[in-house]
Scaffold this motif. Structure first.
Motif, PDB file in Angstrom:
ATOM      1  N   TYR A   1      -1.936   6.602   0.952  1.00 51.19           N
ATOM      2  CA  TYR A   1      -2.594   6.641   2.255  1.00 51.19           C
ATOM      3  C   TYR A   1      -4.035   7.080   2.098  1.00 51.19           C
ATOM      4  O   TYR A   1      -4.335   8.048   1.396  1.00 51.19           O
ATOM      5  CB  TYR A   1      -1.894   7.633   3.185  1.00 51.19           C
ATOM      6  CG  TYR A   1      -0.527   7.168   3.622  1.00 51.19           C
ATOM      7  CD1 TYR A   1      -0.370   6.368   4.745  1.00 51.19           C
ATOM      8  CD2 TYR A   1       0.607   7.515   2.892  1.00 51.19           C
ATOM      9  CE1 TYR A   1       0.884   5.917   5.137  1.00 51.19           C
ATOM     10  CE2 TYR A   1       1.866   7.080   3.274  1.00 51.19           C
ATOM     11  CZ  TYR A   1       1.992   6.282   4.398  1.00 51.19           C
ATOM     12  OH  TYR A   1       3.237   5.838   4.783  1.00 51.19           O
ATOM     13  N   ASN A   2      -4.953   6.372   2.773  1.00 52.65           N
ATOM     14  CA  ASN A   2      -6.318   6.865   2.930  1.00 52.65           C
ATOM     15  C   ASN A   2      -6.316   7.906   4.040  1.00 52.65           C
ATOM     16  O   ASN A   2      -5.375   7.972   4.849  1.00 52.65           O
ATOM     17  CB  ASN A   2      -7.249   5.708   3.311  1.00 52.65           C
ATOM     18  CG  ASN A   2      -7.406   4.717   2.177  1.00 52.65           C
ATOM     19  OD1 ASN A   2      -7.705   5.105   1.046  1.00 52.65           O
ATOM     20  ND2 ASN A   2      -7.223   3.433   2.466  1.00 52.65           N
ATOM     21  N   ASN A   3      -7.412   8.688   4.136  1.00 48.12           N
ATOM     22  CA  ASN A   3      -7.399   9.761   5.137  1.00 48.12           C
ATOM     23  C   ASN A   3      -7.498   9.267   6.582  1.00 48.12           C
ATOM     24  O   ASN A   3      -7.304  10.044   7.516  1.00 48.12           O
ATOM     25  CB  ASN A   3      -8.438  10.843   4.816  1.00 48.12           C
ATOM     26  CG  ASN A   3      -9.844  10.303   4.795  1.00 48.12           C
ATOM     27  OD1 ASN A   3     -10.163   9.323   5.456  1.00 48.12           O
ATOM     28  ND2 ASN A   3     -10.706  10.963   4.034  1.00 48.12           N
ATOM     29  N   ASP A   4      -7.765   7.960   6.778  1.00 51.38           N
ATOM     30  CA  ASP A   4      -7.729   7.430   8.146  1.00 51.38           C
ATOM     31  C   ASP A   4      -6.332   6.924   8.512  1.00 51.38           C
ATOM     32  O   ASP A   4      -6.129   6.334   9.564  1.00 51.38           O
ATOM     33  CB  ASP A   4      -8.782   6.324   8.340  1.00 51.38           C
ATOM     34  CG  ASP A   4      -8.433   5.014   7.627  1.00 51.38           C
ATOM     35  OD1 ASP A   4      -7.461   4.981   6.823  1.00 51.38           O
ATOM     36  OD2 ASP A   4      -9.136   4.012   7.871  1.00 51.38           O
ATOM     37  N   GLY A   5      -5.356   7.111   7.608  1.00 50.35           N
ATOM     38  CA  GLY A   5      -3.974   6.713   7.879  1.00 50.35           C
ATOM     39  C   GLY A   5      -3.649   5.314   7.388  1.00 50.35           C
ATOM     40  O   GLY A   5      -2.486   4.899   7.407  1.00 50.35           O
ATOM     41  N   SER A   6      -4.663   4.558   6.928  1.00 50.31           N
ATOM     42  CA  SER A   6      -4.393   3.203   6.413  1.00 50.31           C
ATOM     43  C   SER A   6      -3.780   3.308   5.011  1.00 50.31           C
ATOM     44  O   SER A   6      -3.914   4.333   4.341  1.00 50.31           O
ATOM     45  CB  SER A   6      -5.676   2.366   6.372  1.00 50.31           C
ATOM     46  OG  SER A   6      -6.632   2.957   5.510  1.00 50.31           O
TER      47      SER A   6
ATOM     48  N   ALA B   1      -0.062  11.154   7.920  1.00 47.19           N
ATOM     49  CA  ALA B   1      -1.125  11.144   6.905  1.00 47.19           C
ATOM     50  C   ALA B   1      -2.444  11.600   7.523  1.00 47.19           C
ATOM     51  O   ALA B   1      -3.183  12.395   6.918  1.00 47.19           O
ATOM     52  CB  ALA B   1      -1.255   9.744   6.312  1.00 47.19           C
ATOM     53  N   ARG B   2      -2.744  11.103   8.726  1.00 49.11           N
ATOM     54  CA  ARG B   2      -3.994  11.510   9.403  1.00 49.11           C
ATOM     55  C   ARG B   2      -3.962  12.996   9.725  1.00 49.11           C
ATOM     56  O   ARG B   2      -4.965  13.696   9.595  1.00 49.11           O
ATOM     57  CB  ARG B   2      -4.178  10.706  10.697  1.00 49.11           C
ATOM     58  CG  ARG B   2      -4.951   9.426  10.502  1.00 49.11           C
ATOM     59  CD  ARG B   2      -5.305   8.810  11.840  1.00 49.11           C
ATOM     60  NE  ARG B   2      -4.123   8.435  12.603  1.00 49.11           N
ATOM     61  CZ  ARG B   2      -3.514   7.259  12.502  1.00 49.11           C
ATOM     62  NH1 ARG B   2      -3.990   6.334  11.692  1.00 49.11           N
ATOM     63  NH2 ARG B   2      -2.438   6.987  13.219  1.00 49.11           N
ATOM     64  N   ALA B   3      -2.782  13.495  10.143  1.00 51.71           N
ATOM     65  CA  ALA B   3      -2.676  14.917  10.509  1.00 51.71           C
ATOM     66  C   ALA B   3      -2.952  15.808   9.299  1.00 51.71           C
ATOM     67  O   ALA B   3      -3.673  16.807   9.401  1.00 51.71           O
ATOM     68  CB  ALA B   3      -1.286  15.208  11.086  1.00 51.71           C
ATOM     69  N   VAL B   4      -2.411  15.463   8.152  1.00 46.14           N
ATOM     70  CA  VAL B   4      -2.644  16.275   6.942  1.00 46.14           C
ATOM     71  C   VAL B   4      -4.143  16.341   6.645  1.00 46.14           C
ATOM     72  O   VAL B   4      -4.693  17.402   6.330  1.00 46.14           O
ATOM     73  CB  VAL B   4      -1.898  15.677   5.716  1.00 46.14           C
ATOM     74  CG1 VAL B   4      -2.327  16.366   4.434  1.00 46.14           C
ATOM     75  CG2 VAL B   4      -0.393  15.785   5.899  1.00 46.14           C
ATOM     76  N   ALA B   5      -4.823  15.186   6.796  1.00 44.71           N
ATOM     77  CA  ALA B   5      -6.248  15.125   6.430  1.00 44.71           C
ATOM     78  C   ALA B   5      -7.132  15.836   7.430  1.00 44.71           C
ATOM     79  O   ALA B   5      -8.135  16.445   7.057  1.00 44.71           O
ATOM     80  CB  ALA B   5      -6.685  13.671   6.299  1.00 44.71           C
ATOM     81  N   SER B   6      -6.768  15.758   8.710  1.00 43.19           N
ATOM     82  CA  SER B   6      -7.762  16.175   9.701  1.00 43.19           C
ATOM     83  C   SER B   6      -7.337  17.285  10.648  1.00 43.19           C
ATOM     84  O   SER B   6      -8.197  17.854  11.332  1.00 43.19           O
ATOM     85  CB  SER B   6      -8.216  14.953  10.507  1.00 43.19           C
ATOM     86  OG  SER B   6      -7.079  14.319  11.044  1.00 43.19           O
TER      87      SER B   6
END
Ligand SMILES: N[C@@H](CCC[C@H](N)C(=O)O)C(=O)O
Length: 291
Positions: A69-74, A36-41
């Motif tokens: 998922y939030n963009n910080d992976g939470s 999830a974090r990878a997609v966002a950032s």
């Protein structure tokens, strides 16, 4: 390799709340917080506020179990704007006009209407108990809780209302939502020890009994143009304080939402648009381990 590699996605938004929808109902392995974090950032990724992952339904009568998922992976239990995007996507593919989904916060009934470009999500019942929100210490009355930032004798923000809409919200009542540096105060309040699971932080101005203006710092995502669950939390908090009606229009930086806190069953209905932007497939390079 990530389950998202080469997988199709839709980039959408719910009145400016940046949403990516991924239908993984046919996938064997789950999406991880790292994915999830990878997609966002990651470079070449798809920046978003929330990633809505549709997994195989766990309950009969539901279309999918949705992980948010939030963009910080939470992970979040609820995302009103994201749900309208999911609903639009599914309805356009299937021709359905009603559907039920499961999220970590429970079952959500959704339908098209009251106009063709509007989608309504029954966000369920709000919770006001301090352990349900949750807060770190007992507050008998969560219409106002003891919390302030700034000088003790002249606080900048103080006495928010606290509500759970499937996720934790604190609403600070102000005269002008644009008069505060929410980008600075938001992270301090989101991570305040009074919120053991952090919180979404909203500034709200009650214009009149039918209209409220808000700005939100989202837990795990930061400043957003819109937060649907914050709009719901604000509407019920204002009605609880007897400062607004149970049916209100909420203006957010990205647009407007209609919120009704239904008298007969205590459920909160959120109505608004959902916008499709583009679709694509995730580049596997996004998920390559950093060497
Ligand atoms: N944008 C959402 C709320 C997203 C979840 C939130 N950041 C959390 O972690 O609780 C909405 O439209 O409701």
């Amino acid at each position: 390799m990530s389950a998202l590699a080469n997988h199709a996605f839709a980039k959408m938004n719910g009145i400016g709340n940046e949403i990516v929808v991924v239908d993984m109902r046919d996938a064997a392995s789950p999406v991880t917080p790292d994915d999830a974090r990878a997609v966002a950032s990651a470079e070449g990724g798809v920046p978003y506020d929330q990633l809505m992952v549709l997994q195989k339904p766990r309950l009969e009568g539901t279309e999918a179990f949705i992980r948010i998922y939030n963009n910080d992976g939470s992970e979040a239990g609820a995302c009103g704007n994201g749900m309208r995007c999911v609903v639009r996507r599914i309805f356009e593919k299937t021709g359905q006009t009603t559907a039920t989904f499961e999220t970590r916060a429970g079952l959500l009934n959704c339908w098209q209407g009251p106009a063709p470009d509007l989608y309504t999500v029954d966000m369920g019942r709000p919770k006001f108990g301090w352990q349900d929100i949750p807060l770190a210490e007992e507050f008998r009355d969560t219409r106002y809780i003891e919390l302030q930032i700034g000088p003790i004798d002249n606080p900048i923000l103080h006495s928010p209302s606290a509500v759970s809409m499937g996720n934790p919200h604190a609403i600070f009542w102000v005269d002008d939502v644009n008069a505060y540096d929410l980008g600075r105060f938001g992270p301090l309040l989101e991570n305040h020890p009074i919120f053991p699971e952090r919180a979404n932080i909203t500034l709200a101005h009650i214009v009149d009994r039918d209209h409220i203006t808000i700005r939100t710092w989202e837990r795990g995502a930061g400043l957003t143009k819109a937060c649907g669950s914050a709009a719901c939390a604000t509407a019920v908090a204002a009605a609880r304080l007897k400062r607004a009606n149970r049916n209100v229009e909420i203006t957010l930086p990205g647009g407007k939402l209609g919120i009704e806190w239904r008298e007969r069953d205590d459920h909160v209905l959120m109505t608004g648009t959902a916008t499709f932007e583009y679709e694509g497939t995730f580049d596997p390079a996004l998920f390559a381990p950093v060497t």
